[in-house]
Design an enzyme around this catalytic site. Structure first.
Site, PDB file in Angstrom:
ATOM      1  N   HIS A  96      -9.769 -17.805 -50.030  1.00 33.44           N
ATOM      2  CA  HIS A  96     -10.225 -16.685 -50.878  1.00 33.44           C
ATOM      3  C   HIS A  96      -9.946 -17.066 -52.334  1.00 33.44           C
ATOM      4  CE1 HIS A  96     -11.388 -12.730 -51.952  1.00 33.44           C
ATOM      5  NE2 HIS A  96     -10.383 -12.011 -51.478  1.00 33.44           N
ATOM      6  N   HIS A 150     -19.794 -19.790 -48.850  1.00 30.12           N
ATOM      7  CA  HIS A 150     -19.480 -18.368 -48.957  1.00 30.12           C
ATOM      8  C   HIS A 150     -19.994 -17.645 -47.727  1.00 30.12           C
ATOM      9  CE1 HIS A 150     -19.126 -14.324 -50.611  1.00 30.12           C
ATOM     10  NE2 HIS A 150     -18.253 -14.865 -51.430  1.00 30.12           N
ATOM     11  N   ASP A 172     -15.440 -20.037 -57.620  1.00 27.76           N
ATOM     12  CA  ASP A 172     -14.198 -20.760 -57.867  1.00 27.76           C
ATOM     13  C   ASP A 172     -14.410 -22.222 -58.249  1.00 27.76           C
ATOM     14  OD1 ASP A 172     -12.437 -18.630 -57.355  1.00 27.76           O
ATOM     15  OD2 ASP A 172     -12.721 -18.876 -55.204  1.00 27.76           O
TER      16      ASP A 172
END
Ligand code: CMC
Length: 458
Positions: free
Chosen positions: A293, A333, A389
């Site tokens: 995450h 994802h 990210d």
């Protein structure tokens, strides 16, 4: 024998005799024939979903059968709530907060404006905004006991561990926050969490660095104040680099909510026990810490550093494909099956920051990883694209944030989303304490026979 099921738009088209069929709705329905019993059922369909509790009516004659369940480890295809906060279309790469495209908010809004929007559903008027900014600004101080609390951590404590326990610790300072159905209490708790998280984050940073804590400066904006608490030394007023201030504001906006992700789900699940919001949100911080995450931003940079040079990228990609090299962090994802819209904005933002501080030495490695992955069948066939990210770490590093602090920056940004999700869950009349079912696969009943010396046996 598998059961058969068909969706029926008009309803009441079950092939089963009327006595065996469950009451059918007038709208869309799913016709299910249970091959175990030969019975047919009509299950209502609304918003592209059937209620899992409807399946409970599907039973065999076995008295131990408590009804059919749906089995969905990791919620791959289970909606746990109705929400009007954030909309994602993963195939088209669309992200909207309360209907507003993320690109427009990132370009034009302030973080606190977005925080208001996420909670209230509409953009604030000037008056509402001014009061909200005032309230958040004037709750930035933490109780002096927090100094001692944070000083209790080792010099090398991970800042996410410090943030997580500190947010949970806030519950001990504000016991009346447990009155979660009192709107005034909810308001002040929400303001406190938005206001104090950057202070706690900055204090954790200074603790690890062995630097004196810098108290909030209420003359500054939300982001400037955070940067001041991080970086100010002996100046009477800290002047943040405007490019850094805007970049961080945009990054906070991009991270502000992401519908039912792992941490939002943790906040909702823990909050569903009607615990105070500090405890519920600390569960979100804990979930975010994980490398799959929010912890991925830290892992991306560590991965890039380990690769070390552009020439090593093909070998690394091969090791990911063979499963030996772990995952390509910052890629993939659960929902996005095309380029993460946040990643596009972050990539552009990185260029702007690099114009000020110079290009990050590892940018070339990141670009090469992305180039190879996007043309490799392993990644394209699995629809693995860069996520938010992938590039954020390079920006944070160029602003001189240490690697293990990256996820803390994500947490500050995500706070308004957690709070909006928490309150929406609380006020949703359909929600109850989150308590999934299980399929028990352990031993059948057996008599107790201790293996300890001298113990009694059955
Ligand atoms: N590198 C290599 N292979 C991958 C990756 C990756 N980053 N992500 C997924 N896969 C493969 C996976 O091995 C599987 O292959 P196969 O079908 O052959 O078994 C397939 O793609 C599907 O993966 P999954 O694990 O079933 O997908 P998921 O939806 O459960 O996981 C994810 C989503 C984000 C956890 C995963 O893509 C991942 O681990 N990515 C790396 C960590 C990361 O960047 N996390 C940040 C997510 S975005 C921000 C946030 O939400 O915090």
């Amino acid at each position: 024998m598998p059961k058969t099921a068909t969706v029926n738009k008009s309803g009441r088209k079950s092939a089963a005799p009327p006595a065996a069929a469950a009451a059918a709705p007038s709208g869309s329905a799913l016709d299910i024939k249970d091959n175990r019993t030969g019975k047919s059922y009509s299950v209502p369909v609304a918003d592209c979903a059937t209620r899992a509790t409807e399946l409970k009516k599907i039973k065999t004659e076995n008295p131990d059968d408590s009804g059919l369940m749906s089995y969905d480890p990791a919620f791959l295809n289970t909606a746990s709530c109705k929400s009007s906060i954030t909309y994602i279309d993963g195939d088209k790469g669309i992200l909207r907060y309360r209907g507003y495209p993320i690109e427009q908010l990132a370009e034009n809004a302030t973080f606190l404006e977005v925080a208001w929007l996420l909670r209230h559903g509409e953009l604030p008027s000037q008056e509402e905004y001014d009061k909200f900014v005032h309230d958040v600004t004037f709750h930035t101080y933490v109780h002096e006991n927090f100094r001692k609390f944070l000083e209790g951590f080792r010099y090398d404590a991970h800042p996410m561990a410090m943030l997580n326990s500190s947010i949970a610790g806030l519950a001990s300072f504000y016991p009346s926050a447990r009155n979660i159905f009192d709107e005034t209490e909810r308001n002040i708790s929400i303001v406190r969490l938005l206001a104090k998280t950057p202070t706690i984050a900055a204090f954790s940073y200074r603790h690890v660095k062995g630097l004196p804590f810098v108290y909030p400066d209420n003359r500054l904006s939300y982001v400037e104040n955070f940067l001041s608490m991080i970086a100010r030394m002996s100046e009477s007023k800290y002047e943040a680099n405007p490019t850094f201030t805007r970049a961080l504001e945009i990054l906070f906006i991009l991270h502000a909510d992401h519908e039912q992700n792992c941490s939002a789900n943790a906040v909702r699940a823990v909050g569903s026990s009607h615990v105070d919001p500090f405890s519920a949100v600390s569960a979100g911080v804990a979930a975010l810490f994980g490398p799959l995450h929010g912890g991925a931003n830290e892992q991306v940079l560590r991965m890039i550093q380990e690769i070390g040079s552009v020439k090593n990228v093909p070998k690394f990609i091969e090791s990911v494909k063979s499963g030996e090299g772990g995952r390509l962090m910052g890629f993939g994802h659960r929902v996005y099956k095309s380029y993460d819209p946040r990643a596009k904005i972050v990539k552009k933002l990185a260029d702007e920051v690099f114009k000020v501080v110079g290009v990050d030495k590892d940018l070339e490695i990141a670009l090469e990883l992305e180039r190879i992955a996007l043309s490799d069948d392993y990644f394209t066939s699995r629809k693995l694209y860069p996520n938010v990210d992938f590039y954020t770490g390079l920006i944070y590093r160029s602003m001189a944030f240490p690697t293990d602090f990256f996820t803390v920056l994500f947490a500050i940004g995500r706070m308004p989303g957690w709070l909006a999700q928490w309150e929406e869950m609380l006020l949703d009349k359909e929600q109850k304490i989150a308590r999934p079912r299980q399929i028990y696969i352990g031993p059948k009943e057996r008599p107790y026979k201790s293996k300890l010396k001298g113990a009694k046996t059955q």
